[in-house]
Scaffold this motif. Structure first.
Motif, PDB file in Angstrom:
ATOM      1  N   PRO A 185      37.558  32.662  37.367  1.00  0.00           N
ATOM      2  CA  PRO A 185      38.819  32.546  36.619  1.00  0.00           C
ATOM      3  C   PRO A 185      39.720  31.451  37.194  1.00  0.00           C
ATOM      4  N   ASP A 186      40.678  31.003  36.356  1.00  0.00           N
ATOM      5  CA  ASP A 186      41.683  30.049  36.845  1.00  0.00           C
ATOM      6  C   ASP A 186      42.789  30.799  37.573  1.00  0.00           C
ATOM      7  N   GLY A 187      43.031  32.018  37.128  1.00  0.00           N
ATOM      8  CA  GLY A 187      44.079  32.821  37.734  1.00  0.00           C
ATOM      9  C   GLY A 187      43.789  34.305  37.527  1.00  0.00           C
ATOM     10  N   VAL A 188      44.472  35.143  38.292  1.00  0.00           N
ATOM     11  CA  VAL A 188      44.233  36.588  38.215  1.00  0.00           C
ATOM     12  C   VAL A 188      45.552  37.323  37.998  1.00  0.00           C
ATOM     13  N   ILE A 189      45.510  38.303  37.119  1.00  0.00           N
ATOM     14  CA  ILE A 189      46.639  39.223  36.964  1.00  0.00           C
ATOM     15  C   ILE A 189      46.068  40.601  37.272  1.00  0.00           C
ATOM     16  N   SER A 190      46.550  41.204  38.322  1.00  0.00           N
ATOM     17  CA  SER A 190      45.899  42.443  38.745  1.00  0.00           C
ATOM     18  C   SER A 190      46.902  43.525  39.127  1.00  0.00           C
ATOM     19  N   ASP A 191      46.484  44.739  38.844  1.00  0.00           N
ATOM     20  CA  ASP A 191      47.224  45.881  39.345  1.00  0.00           C
ATOM     21  C   ASP A 191      46.964  45.963  40.848  1.00  0.00           C
ATOM     22  N   LEU A 192      47.915  46.444  41.594  1.00  0.00           N
ATOM     23  CA  LEU A 192      47.714  46.540  43.043  1.00  0.00           C
ATOM     24  C   LEU A 192      46.754  47.675  43.380  1.00  0.00           C
ATOM     25  N   LYS A 193      47.031  48.839  42.795  1.00  0.00           N
ATOM     26  CA  LYS A 193      46.204  50.000  43.130  1.00  0.00           C
ATOM     27  C   LYS A 193      45.153  50.211  42.046  1.00  0.00           C
ATOM     28  N   MET A 241      44.224  28.803  29.899  1.00  0.00           N
ATOM     29  CA  MET A 241      43.666  29.210  31.183  1.00  0.00           C
ATOM     30  C   MET A 241      42.716  30.388  30.994  1.00  0.00           C
ATOM     31  N   ARG A 242      41.737  30.463  31.873  1.00  0.00           N
ATOM     32  CA  ARG A 242      40.864  31.627  31.865  1.00  0.00           C
ATOM     33  C   ARG A 242      41.426  32.622  32.879  1.00  0.00           C
ATOM     34  N   LEU A 243      41.895  33.756  32.370  1.00  0.00           N
ATOM     35  CA  LEU A 243      42.566  34.722  33.239  1.00  0.00           C
ATOM     36  C   LEU A 243      41.727  35.982  33.406  1.00  0.00           C
ATOM     37  N   LEU A 244      41.692  36.448  34.620  1.00  0.00           N
ATOM     38  CA  LEU A 244      41.029  37.717  34.906  1.00  0.00           C
ATOM     39  C   LEU A 244      42.118  38.787  34.988  1.00  0.00           C
ATOM     40  N   LEU A 245      42.023  39.754  34.093  1.00  0.00           N
ATOM     41  CA  LEU A 245      43.012  40.831  34.043  1.00  0.00           C
ATOM     42  C   LEU A 245      42.378  42.108  34.597  1.00  0.00           C
ATOM     43  N   VAL A 246      42.972  42.641  35.644  1.00  0.00           N
ATOM     44  CA  VAL A 246      42.409  43.861  36.262  1.00  0.00           C
ATOM     45  C   VAL A 246      43.467  44.964  36.213  1.00  0.00           C
ATOM     46  N   GLU A 247      43.218  45.957  35.398  1.00  0.00           N
ATOM     47  CA  GLU A 247      44.200  47.027  35.190  1.00  0.00           C
ATOM     48  C   GLU A 247      43.437  48.288  34.795  1.00  0.00           C
ATOM     49  N   ASP A 248      43.667  49.380  35.507  1.00  0.00           N
ATOM     50  CA  ASP A 248      42.876  50.583  35.229  1.00  0.00           C
ATOM     51  C   ASP A 248      43.427  51.441  34.100  1.00  0.00           C
ATOM     52  N   GLU A 249      44.686  51.273  33.752  1.00  0.00           N
ATOM     53  CA  GLU A 249      45.237  52.068  32.647  1.00  0.00           C
ATOM     54  C   GLU A 249      44.898  51.396  31.312  1.00  0.00           C
ATOM     55  N   ASP A 250      44.116  52.112  30.511  1.00  0.00           N
ATOM     56  CA  ASP A 250      43.588  51.530  29.263  1.00  0.00           C
ATOM     57  C   ASP A 250      44.679  50.958  28.360  1.00  0.00           C
ATOM     58  N   ALA A 251      45.752  51.738  28.171  1.00  0.00           N
ATOM     59  CA  ALA A 251      46.799  51.310  27.233  1.00  0.00           C
ATOM     60  C   ALA A 251      47.455  50.018  27.710  1.00  0.00           C
ATOM     61  N   ILE A 252      47.734  49.956  28.997  1.00  0.00           N
ATOM     62  CA  ILE A 252      48.392  48.748  29.535  1.00  0.00           C
ATOM     63  C   ILE A 252      47.438  47.560  29.465  1.00  0.00           C
ATOM     64  N   ARG A 253      46.156  47.814  29.823  1.00  0.00           N
ATOM     65  CA  ARG A 253      45.175  46.715  29.809  1.00  0.00           C
ATOM     66  C   ARG A 253      45.034  46.144  28.394  1.00  0.00           C
ATOM     67  N   SER A 254      44.955  47.031  27.404  1.00  0.00           N
ATOM     68  CA  SER A 254      44.815  46.558  26.019  1.00  0.00           C
ATOM     69  C   SER A 254      46.027  45.750  25.590  1.00  0.00           C
ATOM     70  N   ALA A 255      47.202  46.255  25.926  1.00  0.00           N
ATOM     71  CA  ALA A 255      48.427  45.561  25.519  1.00  0.00           C
ATOM     72  C   ALA A 255      48.510  44.180  26.172  1.00  0.00           C
ATOM     73  N   LEU A 256      48.177  44.124  27.461  1.00  0.00           N
ATOM     74  CA  LEU A 256      48.244  42.839  28.167  1.00  0.00           C
ATOM     75  C   LEU A 256      47.172  41.882  27.648  1.00  0.00           C
ATOM     76  N   ASP A 257      46.000  42.422  27.397  1.00  0.00           N
ATOM     77  CA  ASP A 257      44.893  41.614  26.866  1.00  0.00           C
ATOM     78  C   ASP A 257      45.322  40.938  25.560  1.00  0.00           C
ATOM     79  N   ARG A 258      45.909  41.752  24.682  1.00  0.00           N
ATOM     80  CA  ARG A 258      46.345  41.203  23.376  1.00  0.00           C
ATOM     81  C   ARG A 258      47.413  40.133  23.567  1.00  0.00           C
ATOM     82  N   ALA A 259      48.365  40.423  24.426  1.00  0.00           N
ATOM     83  CA  ALA A 259      49.469  39.470  24.641  1.00  0.00           C
ATOM     84  C   ALA A 259      48.957  38.151  25.216  1.00  0.00           C
ATOM     85  N   LEU A 260      48.069  38.263  26.198  1.00  0.00           N
ATOM     86  CA  LEU A 260      47.553  37.051  26.839  1.00  0.00           C
ATOM     87  C   LEU A 260      46.782  36.183  25.851  1.00  0.00           C
TER      88      LEU A 260
END
Lengths: 96, 246
Positions: free
Chosen positions: B45-53, B1-20
């Motif tokens: 995107p096919d789906g979105v994973i996003s931080d709320l704030k 799937m093509r996922l759009l990941l929206v996360e403002d905390e760099d460390a979390i975004r990198s970790a999630l990016d790698r995992a996905l």
């Protein structure tokens, strides 16, 4: 609508999702209405300042969202109190 | 799937990016809503994973905009946020910190939702009368009930509505079906009542600008449904079966 009609209460009830004959009255009691379809909006829109009582909060929200020109009352007693001051027909004249 | 990941905390975004990526997905990562919007406009995107704030808004704003299955994450979730997310058809609402195992399970559900929706559109565009063709691999047909309702007169539509309407659990679903069936004097509605989801296809073009009645109906349908897709030849309407306040 004449002032005599102020005592007329139309009690709507049940699942009014499909067009049915509509009971007319100076006051519509919606306390027994389960659901109301949009088909009734035109009818209500043609009766500006129609008094309504008893609508469940969800139903009231639906009708308010539709921008219908209804007069909302908490109870029949409230309608009657309001009628002592200015009758619905007088009120309608004020808005003409 | 093509996922759009929206996360403002760099460390979390990198970790999630790698995992996905490790789980085999294509990832478009953004630190804010503006970047996410630009990425999504470029490649939907096919789906979105996003931080709320997010620094420039709420993840829910993006969800409303993109209209694809999504997962929301938040460290400060309020009850209202969760309700709104559910209303918009959120696949999962995760509280941070998110365990990778939990996220993986959520993405599995996200994938199911994406496949389900694609399947719906493919079938509809093909003019088929069923939403469950072709049946995908591993699909449990027993969980889906499909009803195709066709009518040529309003009276016939009412009779059909009474037949199927009694099978619908919620007031909301019942009203949605009634509104859809009254939108056309003759036509076809295909209802697909899956576990937790309810979807209908209204075959036939409706002129919503024709009169106030049609506009009223359009507004009610839009209010009751979580998602509406209008295409040539008809309209697909989807909603979650259970909704707070319904």
């Amino acid at each position: 609508m004449n002032d005599e009609a102020t005592t007329t209460i139309a009690r709507w009830q049940g699942d009014m999702l499909w067009p049915v004959p509509i009971a007319e009255g100076a006051v519509i009691d919606m306390s027994a209405v389960e659901a109301l379809g949009s088909w009734v909006y035109a009818w209500l829109r043609n009766r500006p300042r129609q008094a309504v009582v008893g609508a469940a909060p969800e139903l009231r929200r639906q009708l308010q969202r539709a921008g219908l020109p209804l007069l909302w009352y908490g109870s029949l007693a409230e309608v009657q109190l309001a009628a002592v001051g200015v009758t619905p027909s007088e009120r309608a004249m004020l808005w003409e | 799937m093509r996922l759009l990941l929206v996360e403002d905390e760099d460390a979390i975004r990198s970790a999630l990016d790698r995992a996905l990526r490790r789980w085999g997905h294509e990832v478009m990562a953004a630190a804010d809503l503006a970047t996410a919007k630009a990425l999504a406009a470029e490649r939907p995107p096919d789906g979105v994973i996003s931080d709320l704030k997010l620094p420039d808004g709420s993840g829910l704003d993006g969800v409303r905009l993109w209209g694809v299955p999504f997962i929301l994450m938040s460290g400060f979730a309020s009850f209202d946020d969760a309700v709104e997310a559910l209303r918009l058809g959120c696949v999962d609402f995760l509280t941070k910190p998110v365990a990778m195992q939990t996220l993986q399970a959520s993405i599995g559900r996200l994938g199911d939702r994406c496949r389900d929706w694609d399947l719906c559109l493919i079938s509809l565009e093909g003019g088929g009368s069923s939403l469950i063709r072709p049946v995908p691999e591993g699909f449990d047909e027993q969980q889906i009930a499909v009803e195709s309702l066709e009518w040529t007169h309003p009276e016939e539509a009412y009779r059909l509505f009474e037949e199927i309407g009694s099978q619908l659990e919620g007031k909301r679903e019942r009203q949605l079906l009634a509104e859809l069936m009254q939108a056309l004097p003759s036509g076809r509605v295909v209802v697909n009542a899956a576990a937790g989801w309810w979807r209908a296809w209204l075959a036939g073009t409706v002129d919503w600008q024709a009169d106030d009645g049609a506009r009223d109906r359009r507004a009610v349908i839009a209010d009751l449904a979580d998602r509406i897709v209008e295409r040539d030849g008809g309209m697909a309407v989807e909603c979650v079966r259970t909704r707070v306040g319904s």
